[in-house]
Design an enzyme around this catalytic site. Structure first.
Site, PDB file in Angstrom:
ATOM      1  N   GLY A  75      47.786  30.063  37.203  1.00 38.69           N
ATOM      2  CA  GLY A  75      47.117  30.359  38.465  1.00 38.69           C
ATOM      3  C   GLY A  75      47.892  29.823  39.642  1.00 38.69           C
ATOM      4  CE1 TYR A 127      39.300  47.205  41.890  1.00 37.72           C
ATOM      5  CE2 TYR A 127      41.566  46.653  42.422  1.00 37.72           C
ATOM      6  CZ  TYR A 127      40.218  46.406  42.552  1.00 37.72           C
ATOM      7  OH  TYR A 127      39.794  45.359  43.321  1.00 37.72           O
ATOM      8  N   GLY A 176      43.946  42.391  39.875  1.00 37.75           N
ATOM      9  CA  GLY A 176      44.631  41.212  39.358  1.00 37.75           C
ATOM     10  C   GLY A 176      44.474  41.064  37.859  1.00 37.75           C
ATOM     11  CG  ASP A 182      43.141  36.700  38.129  1.00 39.52           C
ATOM     12  OD1 ASP A 182      43.370  37.874  38.492  1.00 39.52           O
ATOM     13  OD2 ASP A 182      42.821  35.795  38.930  1.00 39.52           O
ATOM     14  NE  ARG A 183      38.775  41.266  40.584  1.00 42.77           N
ATOM     15  CZ  ARG A 183      38.748  42.268  41.457  1.00 42.77           C
ATOM     16  NH1 ARG A 183      39.791  42.469  42.283  1.00 42.77           N
ATOM     17  NH2 ARG A 183      37.709  43.078  41.515  1.00 42.77           N
ATOM     18  CB  THR A 190      42.898  30.256  44.948  1.00 42.90           C
ATOM     19  OG1 THR A 190      43.609  29.233  44.250  1.00 42.90           O
ATOM     20  CG2 THR A 190      43.420  30.351  46.367  1.00 42.90           C
ATOM     21  CB  THR A 202      30.463  17.448  60.979  1.00 46.13           C
ATOM     22  OG1 THR A 202      30.052  17.533  62.336  1.00 46.13           O
ATOM     23  CG2 THR A 202      31.645  18.386  60.764  1.00 46.13           C
TER      24      THR A 202
END
Length: 238
Positions: A9, A86, A93, A95-96, A117, A167
């Site tokens: 990754g 697709y 990707g 990984d997907r 990420t 915050t």
């Protein structure tokens, strides 16, 4: 035959024996400083990579010194009962693709959420047809992007509350809340399209931080590595 699977990754390299003995190793990496334990070697290496080219090239070079054969997985339009949405497979990707492949034979409508990420969301029908998905920054990436623009916005810390009075809590609540809202909307729309509510399956290094706020979710570890094993069996590689 001795075979290993590798998931490279953007920040970590995960690897495990294909036979599944023991937990996967998770190793941090920078582009040209990939270090592998001495016992990671064998006949066949099966690789998934979404990392920058320098890191991918470095890994493949090291693996070529330790394995007789190295195979780099690529997204396919159809594989082992999975059919992706697709029209240009290379744009999904790997990984997907592999994460979907790992669960395609389970026969369940699934909203698959990856938290790394990026935050990725994919809808998979019970018959193995991928219906498409979404990509957004993960909470971690949101925090990093904000911190890079202002020293007053810390990159980590804080807790999730609905309306924060500090915050750091507001940052945690806003970034986690943005991810949760996208997942919840995707679940709602998926239920409308399918006619029933899909299961929610979450994976990736940042998944556990969101789980307390997604009580219906199941967590699954190392889906990319599992998908590599499915791909290797389908291709007759290992």
């Amino acid at each position: 035959m001795s075979a290993w699977v590798f998931d490279l990754g953007n920040t970590r390299l995960k690897c495990a024996p294909l036979a599944g003995a023991g937990e996967a190793l998770a190793l941090p990496h920078e582009a040209e400083t990939l270090a592998l334990p001495d016992d990671v070697r064998g006949e066949v290496a099966l690789v998934s990579s979404v990392a920058p080219e320098a890191a991918r090239v470095a890994l493949l070079q090291r693996l070529s010194e330790r394995f007789r054969r190295v195979h780099l997985a690529r997204t396919l339009p159809e594989c082992a009962g999975l059919k992706i949405a697709y029209p240009v497979p290379a744009r999904l990707g790997v990984d997907r693709f592999l994460s979907l492949l790992a669960i395609a034979d389970e026969g369940r409508d699934t909203l698959l959420v990856g938290v790394g990420t990026a935050l990725t969301i994919d809808l998979l029908r019970a018959d193995g047809r991928h219906l498409g998905g979404r990509i957004a920054p993960s909470p971690t990436l949101m925090r990093e992007m904000l911190a890079s623009r202002s020293s007053a916005l810390p990159v980590d810390g804080g807790r999730y509350v609905e309306f924060a009075d500090d915050t750091i809590d507001a940052l945690a609540s806003g970034c986690d809340g943005a991810a949760l809202a996208l997942v919840e909307r995707s679940l709602a729309i998926a239920g409308e399209q399918l006619g029933n509510a899909p299961r929610l399956l979450v994976h990736g290094g940042g998944a556990r931080a969101l789980l307390p706020l997604l009580p219906a979710a199941e967590v699954r570890a190392d889906l990319v590595l599992a998908g590599l094993a499915h791909w290797a069996r389908w291709a007759g590689i290992a």
